[in-house]
Design a protein around this motif. Structure first.
Motif, PDB file in Angstrom:
ATOM      1  N   TYR B  33       0.336 -41.347 -25.980  1.00  0.00           N
ATOM      2  CA  TYR B  33       1.519 -42.135 -26.302  1.00  0.00           C
ATOM      3  C   TYR B  33       1.136 -43.312 -27.197  1.00  0.00           C
ATOM      4  O   TYR B  33       0.073 -43.905 -27.024  1.00  0.00           O
ATOM      5  CB  TYR B  33       2.136 -42.737 -25.028  1.00  0.00           C
ATOM      6  CG  TYR B  33       2.269 -41.800 -23.852  1.00  0.00           C
ATOM      7  CD1 TYR B  33       1.170 -41.489 -23.057  1.00  0.00           C
ATOM      8  CD2 TYR B  33       3.512 -41.266 -23.495  1.00  0.00           C
ATOM      9  CE1 TYR B  33       1.284 -40.649 -21.963  1.00  0.00           C
ATOM     10  CE2 TYR B  33       3.634 -40.434 -22.393  1.00  0.00           C
ATOM     11  CZ  TYR B  33       2.522 -40.131 -21.632  1.00  0.00           C
ATOM     12  OH  TYR B  33       2.648 -39.297 -20.544  1.00  0.00           O
ATOM     13  N   LEU B  45       8.277 -47.107 -26.325  1.00  0.00           N
ATOM     14  CA  LEU B  45       7.633 -45.889 -26.811  1.00  0.00           C
ATOM     15  C   LEU B  45       7.993 -45.618 -28.262  1.00  0.00           C
ATOM     16  O   LEU B  45       9.159 -45.645 -28.636  1.00  0.00           O
ATOM     17  CB  LEU B  45       8.047 -44.688 -25.960  1.00  0.00           C
ATOM     18  CG  LEU B  45       7.411 -43.362 -26.389  1.00  0.00           C
ATOM     19  CD1 LEU B  45       5.950 -43.324 -25.957  1.00  0.00           C
ATOM     20  CD2 LEU B  45       8.181 -42.172 -25.818  1.00  0.00           C
ATOM     21  N   GLN B  48       5.249 -39.635 -28.541  1.00  0.00           N
ATOM     22  CA  GLN B  48       4.500 -38.999 -27.466  1.00  0.00           C
ATOM     23  C   GLN B  48       4.011 -37.642 -27.947  1.00  0.00           C
ATOM     24  O   GLN B  48       4.781 -36.854 -28.497  1.00  0.00           O
ATOM     25  CB  GLN B  48       5.405 -38.819 -26.242  1.00  0.00           C
ATOM     26  CG  GLN B  48       4.760 -38.087 -25.084  1.00  0.00           C
ATOM     27  CD  GLN B  48       5.765 -37.702 -24.013  1.00  0.00           C
ATOM     28  OE1 GLN B  48       6.974 -37.740 -24.238  1.00  0.00           O
ATOM     29  NE2 GLN B  48       5.284 -37.328 -22.848  1.00  0.00           N
ATOM     30  N   LEU B  98       2.151 -34.468 -18.777  1.00  0.00           N
ATOM     31  CA  LEU B  98       3.416 -35.185 -18.976  1.00  0.00           C
ATOM     32  C   LEU B  98       3.880 -35.932 -17.735  1.00  0.00           C
ATOM     33  O   LEU B  98       4.683 -36.844 -17.826  1.00  0.00           O
ATOM     34  CB  LEU B  98       4.506 -34.195 -19.384  1.00  0.00           C
ATOM     35  CG  LEU B  98       4.404 -33.567 -20.771  1.00  0.00           C
ATOM     36  CD1 LEU B  98       5.439 -32.447 -20.910  1.00  0.00           C
ATOM     37  CD2 LEU B  98       4.615 -34.614 -21.852  1.00  0.00           C
ATOM     38  N   TYR B  99       3.383 -35.536 -16.555  1.00  0.00           N
ATOM     39  CA  TYR B  99       3.968 -36.030 -15.320  1.00  0.00           C
ATOM     40  C   TYR B  99       3.136 -37.087 -14.628  1.00  0.00           C
ATOM     41  O   TYR B  99       3.570 -37.687 -13.665  1.00  0.00           O
ATOM     42  CB  TYR B  99       4.196 -34.849 -14.360  1.00  0.00           C
ATOM     43  CG  TYR B  99       4.775 -33.648 -15.062  1.00  0.00           C
ATOM     44  CD1 TYR B  99       4.006 -32.524 -15.299  1.00  0.00           C
ATOM     45  CD2 TYR B  99       6.086 -33.661 -15.515  1.00  0.00           C
ATOM     46  CE1 TYR B  99       4.519 -31.438 -15.974  1.00  0.00           C
ATOM     47  CE2 TYR B  99       6.615 -32.572 -16.180  1.00  0.00           C
ATOM     48  CZ  TYR B  99       5.828 -31.462 -16.406  1.00  0.00           C
ATOM     49  OH  TYR B  99       6.337 -30.401 -17.075  1.00  0.00           O
ATOM     50  N   GLU B 101       0.271 -40.420 -14.202  1.00  0.00           N
ATOM     51  CA  GLU B 101       0.141 -41.832 -14.535  1.00  0.00           C
ATOM     52  C   GLU B 101      -0.466 -42.030 -15.921  1.00  0.00           C
ATOM     53  O   GLU B 101      -1.378 -41.321 -16.329  1.00  0.00           O
ATOM     54  CB  GLU B 101      -0.760 -42.486 -13.494  1.00  0.00           C
ATOM     55  CG  GLU B 101      -1.142 -43.927 -13.756  1.00  0.00           C
ATOM     56  CD  GLU B 101      -2.252 -44.388 -12.832  1.00  0.00           C
ATOM     57  OE1 GLU B 101      -2.537 -43.673 -11.854  1.00  0.00           O
ATOM     58  OE2 GLU B 101      -2.844 -45.429 -13.113  1.00  0.00           O
ATOM     59  N   GLN B 102       0.067 -43.024 -16.642  1.00  0.00           N
ATOM     60  CA  GLN B 102      -0.447 -43.361 -17.964  1.00  0.00           C
ATOM     61  C   GLN B 102      -1.528 -44.436 -17.842  1.00  0.00           C
ATOM     62  O   GLN B 102      -1.390 -45.381 -17.088  1.00  0.00           O
ATOM     63  CB  GLN B 102       0.680 -43.894 -18.840  1.00  0.00           C
ATOM     64  CG  GLN B 102       1.785 -42.893 -19.105  1.00  0.00           C
ATOM     65  CD  GLN B 102       2.875 -43.458 -19.975  1.00  0.00           C
ATOM     66  OE1 GLN B 102       2.642 -44.330 -20.814  1.00  0.00           O
ATOM     67  NE2 GLN B 102       4.083 -42.980 -19.794  1.00  0.00           N
TER      68      GLN B 102
END
Lengths: 114, 113
Positions: B33, B45, B48, B98-99, B101-102
């Motif tokens: 991202y 954002l 992505q 995609l699901y 933690e960043q």
């Protein structure tokens, strides 16, 4: 239009006391909420999260409370320590819409005085 | 485990100039991202990626901003030409998929004069 609001830009607390950071949201599709902590010159780091099926999640000194009817969540830090001084971002996402991208609030700067 | 790396850390340019930022995500992270954080606001954002494909670029000002992740690992974000309102911290983040933690990098602080 801000969907995630942190109305207090700053908060000052004495060491050992409780810090309460507040966050309000407007999008009823949000179903997962996160708190990030950011030190100067560093990127945000994940702190704690809560799903909309819960009203409380606790991790050590950090507790997040969710009030869905009021569209309000809060982060409690007990006891507060000088190392907790940072900017705290509230974020929310709506997985039901297929997007796991969080929407961030503007942040609250917490200062914990020794 | 090494974190998300970004360079440069700081950049000062004049308006109408071009600038590029580089990001190296955490090894094995498929999703990358780019965020823009203007002073006093939360991260927003821009784009992505999932591997080398774009998942969401709806908030990217495509007339001046471009991003690529050609081999599905490193990524570059370019601004050409820069405007005064592009002054911000540009954050790169990565996640396992995609699901999950960043994890954020330290960011690049851009000042456009």
């Amino acid at each position: 239009d801000q969907q995630v609001k942190q109305n207090s830009p700053s908060l000052s607390v004495q060491e050992g006391r409780i810090s309460i950071l507040n966050c309000d949201y407007t999008n009823s599709m949000f179903d997962y909420f996160l708190w990030y902590k950011k030190y100067p010159a560093e990127g945000p780091t994940f702190l704690i999260s809560i799903s909309s099926i819960k009203d409380k999640n606790e991790d050590g000194r950090f507790t997040v409370f969710l009030n869905k009817s009021a569209k309000h969540l809060s982060l409690h830090i007990v006891p507060s320590q000088p190392g907790d001084s940072a900017v705290y971002f509230c974020a929310a996402r709506a997985a039901a819409g297929g997007s796991y991208i969080p929407t961030f609030g503007r942040g609250t700067s917490l200062i914990v005085h020794p | 485990e090494a974190g998300v790396a970004q360079s440069p850390r700081y950049k000062i340019i004049e308006k109408r100039q071009s600038v590029a930022f580089w990001c190296n995500p955490i090894s094995g992270h498929a999703t990358l991202y780019w965020y823009q954080q203007i002073l006093g606001q939360g991260p927003k954002l821009l784009i992505q990626f999932q591997n080398n494909g774009v998942v969401d670029d709806s908030q990217l000002p495509k007339d001046r901003f471009s991003a690529e992740r050609l081999k599905g690992v490193d990524s570059t974000l370019k601004i050409q030409p820069a405007k005064l309102e592009d002054s911000a911290v540009y954050l790169c983040a990565s996640s396992f998929d995609l699901y999950n933690e960043q994890f954020f990098g330290p960011g690049t602080r851009l000042t456009v004069l």
